[in-house]
Scaffold this motif. Structure first.
Motif, mmCIF file in Angstrom:
data_model
loop_
_atom_site.group_PDB
_atom_site.id
_atom_site.type_symbol
_atom_site.label_atom_id
_atom_site.label_comp_id
_atom_site.label_asym_id
_atom_site.label_seq_id
_atom_site.Cartn_x
_atom_site.Cartn_y
_atom_site.Cartn_z
ATOM 1 N N ILE A 31 36.021 68.182 16.715
ATOM 2 C CA ILE A 31 35.023 67.744 17.686
ATOM 3 C C ILE A 31 34.199 68.955 18.082
ATOM 4 N N THR A 32 32.881 68.842 17.964
ATOM 5 C CA THR A 32 31.982 69.885 18.448
ATOM 6 C C THR A 32 31.252 69.348 19.662
ATOM 7 N N LEU A 33 31.263 70.139 20.732
ATOM 8 C CA LEU A 33 30.671 69.718 21.999
ATOM 9 C C LEU A 33 29.656 70.761 22.447
ATOM 10 N N PRO A 34 28.341 70.475 22.301
ATOM 11 C CA PRO A 34 27.318 71.457 22.665
ATOM 12 C C PRO A 34 26.875 71.309 24.118
ATOM 13 N N ARG A 35 26.373 72.426 24.665
ATOM 14 C CA ARG A 35 25.842 72.424 26.029
ATOM 15 C C ARG A 35 24.706 73.441 26.111
ATOM 16 N N ILE A 36 23.572 73.039 26.687
ATOM 17 C CA ILE A 36 22.443 73.952 26.852
ATOM 18 C C ILE A 36 22.778 74.965 27.941
ATOM 19 N N LEU A 37 22.665 76.255 27.607
ATOM 20 C CA LEU A 37 22.935 77.312 28.568
ATOM 21 C C LEU A 37 21.666 77.831 29.230
ATOM 22 N N ALA A 38 20.609 78.027 28.448
ATOM 23 C CA ALA A 38 19.375 78.596 28.995
ATOM 24 C C ALA A 38 18.218 78.261 28.069
ATOM 25 N N THR A 39 17.023 78.282 28.639
ATOM 26 C CA THR A 39 15.800 78.030 27.891
ATOM 27 C C THR A 39 14.817 79.166 28.150
ATOM 28 N N GLY A 40 14.273 79.740 27.077
ATOM 29 C CA GLY A 40 13.264 80.774 27.197
ATOM 30 C C GLY A 40 11.892 80.239 26.849
ATOM 31 N N ARG A 41 10.975 81.141 26.544
ATOM 32 C CA ARG A 41 9.614 80.704 26.217
ATOM 33 C C ARG A 41 9.598 79.834 24.963
ATOM 34 N N SER A 42 10.324 80.253 23.937
ATOM 35 C CA SER A 42 10.361 79.489 22.691
ATOM 36 C C SER A 42 11.777 79.296 22.167
ATOM 37 N N SER A 43 12.762 79.685 22.939
ATOM 38 C CA SER A 43 14.141 79.625 22.460
ATOM 39 C C SER A 43 15.023 78.809 23.386
ATOM 40 N N VAL A 44 16.100 78.299 22.811
ATOM 41 C CA VAL A 44 17.120 77.557 23.547
ATOM 42 C C VAL A 44 18.472 78.165 23.188
ATOM 43 N N ARG A 45 19.242 78.519 24.201
ATOM 44 C CA ARG A 45 20.582 79.053 23.976
ATOM 45 C C ARG A 45 21.593 77.925 24.181
ATOM 46 N N VAL A 46 22.418 77.699 23.170
ATOM 47 C CA VAL A 46 23.351 76.572 23.176
ATOM 48 C C VAL A 46 24.779 77.079 23.019
ATOM 49 N N GLU A 47 25.651 76.646 23.917
ATOM 50 C CA GLU A 47 27.084 76.888 23.755
ATOM 51 C C GLU A 47 27.678 75.705 23.002
ATOM 52 N N VAL A 48 28.518 75.984 22.028
ATOM 53 C CA VAL A 48 29.217 74.927 21.294
ATOM 54 C C VAL A 48 30.712 75.190 21.368
ATOM 55 N N GLN A 49 31.437 74.226 21.916
ATOM 56 C CA GLN A 49 32.892 74.295 21.919
ATOM 57 C C GLN A 49 33.425 73.544 20.697
ATOM 58 N N LEU A 50 34.465 74.092 20.104
ATOM 59 C CA LEU A 50 35.105 73.489 18.942
ATOM 60 C C LEU A 50 36.494 73.009 19.353
ATOM 61 N N TRP A 51 36.754 71.720 19.189
ATOM 62 C CA TRP A 51 38.032 71.120 19.585
ATOM 63 C C TRP A 51 38.697 70.474 18.379
ATOM 64 N N ALA A 52 40.009 70.391 18.438
ATOM 65 C CA ALA A 52 40.792 69.672 17.438
ATOM 66 C C ALA A 52 41.559 68.560 18.119
ATOM 67 N N GLU A 53 41.711 67.461 17.426
ATOM 68 C CA GLU A 53 42.455 66.312 17.953
ATOM 69 C C GLU A 53 43.427 65.815 16.893
ATOM 70 N N ASN A 54 44.678 65.675 17.281
ATOM 71 C CA ASN A 54 45.687 65.086 16.410
ATOM 72 C C ASN A 54 45.692 63.587 16.663
ATOM 73 N N LEU A 55 45.346 62.799 15.644
ATOM 74 C CA LEU A 55 45.201 61.360 15.816
ATOM 75 C C LEU A 55 46.525 60.636 16.029
ATOM 76 N N HIS A 56 47.638 61.311 15.818
ATOM 77 C CA HIS A 56 48.938 60.682 16.041
ATOM 78 C C HIS A 56 49.457 60.910 17.459
ATOM 79 N N THR A 57 48.745 61.712 18.233
ATOM 80 C CA THR A 57 49.178 62.021 19.594
ATOM 81 C C THR A 57 47.961 62.033 20.507
ATOM 82 N N ASP A 58 48.193 62.346 21.766
ATOM 83 C CA ASP A 58 47.098 62.559 22.716
ATOM 84 C C ASP A 58 46.815 64.046 22.894
#
Length: 266
Positions: A213-240
């Protein structure tokens, strides 16, 4: 290092299973639209993940009911798929899947397809829970955070693993970069390209058969740029059990037809 955990009631796992992707030329037919077989594969993948999240057992696709493609998804479009369990029997369940195409610049959304996928539980895990699937529970009524629409899910198959049997770092970086692109495109409604990364840390392995699972979030916006944080998650489908496995910051820049930076606000 151990990554942080995420509880089952986190909003990322409430309601439908969501997948967002981009239509690249390799996914298109000779008409320049998403190849129908690729669209069906996306829909089946979402159905499988939704079914597995519901019951935490192994599933195979038994059948899919009539699927009509109402509108095309073009090269460069964002495709968003949602899957919800709508029926549960003793050993099988049904997942309704919707596919919507979105123009990254215009924000126009087109409903492309809807279908019902019938999934059958297989393997010893069903017997371990008494031989009967858990009943259908009411869908949550709370609104979904729009930011979660950019969350992308993917399954780690053997061809995406390294010789250690875990997700190859290059594939993880590609998934995170794609998530940053979708988030920045939706935020700016401009043509964006990746200008660089500030730092990417991997804190835990993601194993074959797990969901990324990738979960992005906008951190900041400049004149022509956007800084994005992306979290990387793993999920085991046999458990919670879900765990954070990485984090990175990506700088995306808005460009014109000649790939020169342009202001975000005009």
């Amino acid at each position: 290092m151990e990554g942080s955990s995420m509880t089952p009631d986190h909003p990322l796992f409430a309601g439908p299973t969501r997948l967002a992707d981009i239509v690249f030329p390799g996914d298109a037919n000779h008409h320049g639209t998403l190849f129908g077989g690729t669209g069906l594969a996306h829909m089946d993948k979402v159905a499988f993940i939704a079914a597995s999240r519901h019951a935490h057992v192994d599933f195979v696709t038994a059948s899919c009911e009539r699927i009509d493609f109402e509108a095309p998804a073009m090269i460069g479009d964002i495709v968003e798929l949602t899957g919800s369990v709508v029926r549960v029997g003793r050993k099988s369940l049904s997942v309704e899947v919707d596919m919507v195409a979105e123009g990254p610049i215009t924000g126009e959304r087109r409903h492309c397809s809807r279908g019902i996928f019938n999934m059958v539980a297989v393997g010893p895990r069903l017997a371990a829970i008494g031989g009967v699937l858990p009943p259908l529970t009411p869908a949550p009524t709370a609104p979904v955070d729009p930011a979660l629409h950019s969350a992308m899910v993917e399954i780690v198959f053997p061809e995406r693993t390294s010789h250690y049997g875990s997700l190859y770092g290059g594939h993880a970086l590609a998934a995170m970069g794609k998530a940053a692109f979708i988030a920045a495109s939706r935020h700016s409604r401009k043509t964006v390209v990746m200008a660089g990364t500030e730092r990417v840390d991997f804190t835990n392995q993601i194993q074959n058969g797990e969901v990324v699972i990738t979960l992005p979030r906008i951190l900041a916006t400049g004149r022509s740029s956007v800084r994005v944080e992306v979290q990387l998650w793993a999920e085991n489908l046999h458990t919670d059990v879900r765990r954070q496995c990485g984090r990175g910051e990506f700088v995306m820049v808005a460009v014109d037809a000649t790939h020169r930076p342009v202001p975000l606000a005009q």
